[in-house]
Design an enzyme around this catalytic site. Sequence first.
Site: not given
Length: 252
Positions: A2-3, A50
Amino acid sequence: MPEGDTLFNTALALRPALVGQPLTAVSVRARGMYRLRTGDVVQSVEAVGKFLEIIVERGLALRTHLHMTGIWHLYDHDERWRRPRHLARAVLETDHHVAVCFAAPTVEIGPATDDRLAHLGPDLCHADVDIDTVLTRVATAAPTTQIAEVLLDQRLAAGIGNVYKNEVLWACEVNPFRALADIDEPTRRHLYETAATQLQANLGRWKRQTHPQGLAVYDRAGQGCRRCLTRIRTVEHGDIGRRTWWCPDCQR
Ligand SMILES: [Zn+2]
């Protein structure tokens, strides 16, 4: 993967439902010796690099790394879950809500201070991120590393996933396959400042946007470049499942 903005927005959604609340039921499938338990009071919900990190007052952190598949949902008690129950890796209940993490490949519980997270670079989602520190870290990367891979390295700067990697390189007109050594300091700074601007602009936003028309190159193979109309190209690149998109004309 994921960003950074996805995790940040997840934290934003979970925070008001969980922080300050005692857990009324807990079910977590995690590795290791630590366990959350009923009565634990949630102290914070943060996107850390993250990881989505949920810390309870006992000094333990539940960390989920969502990779490509994981997602957190927040439900009322009587609401039907939108994903199958067997995919739930973590379920945290409070008086009013049920927070469920589905399909996250990594779910861990450990002490709230974890040295591993200290290795993460400055978080580009933070408004006061120190780009000088990022550039100092970037200078330690192997000079032959392709810039697309450098941008994804969370030890240098945290937050850039595959979407922003592509969008930032297009915005700065940099070819993704250039070696780090070939990219001068002002361009490096421009890349990370652009990443920070794009990530921060998308915090709290439902639909990700880096260009007035949405995204510039990501997932737009064969379509026209938004600057020069040349067809966007794509290639499998770096880690498994990662693709790179670029304009062969603007990003020579
Ligand atoms: Zn172009």
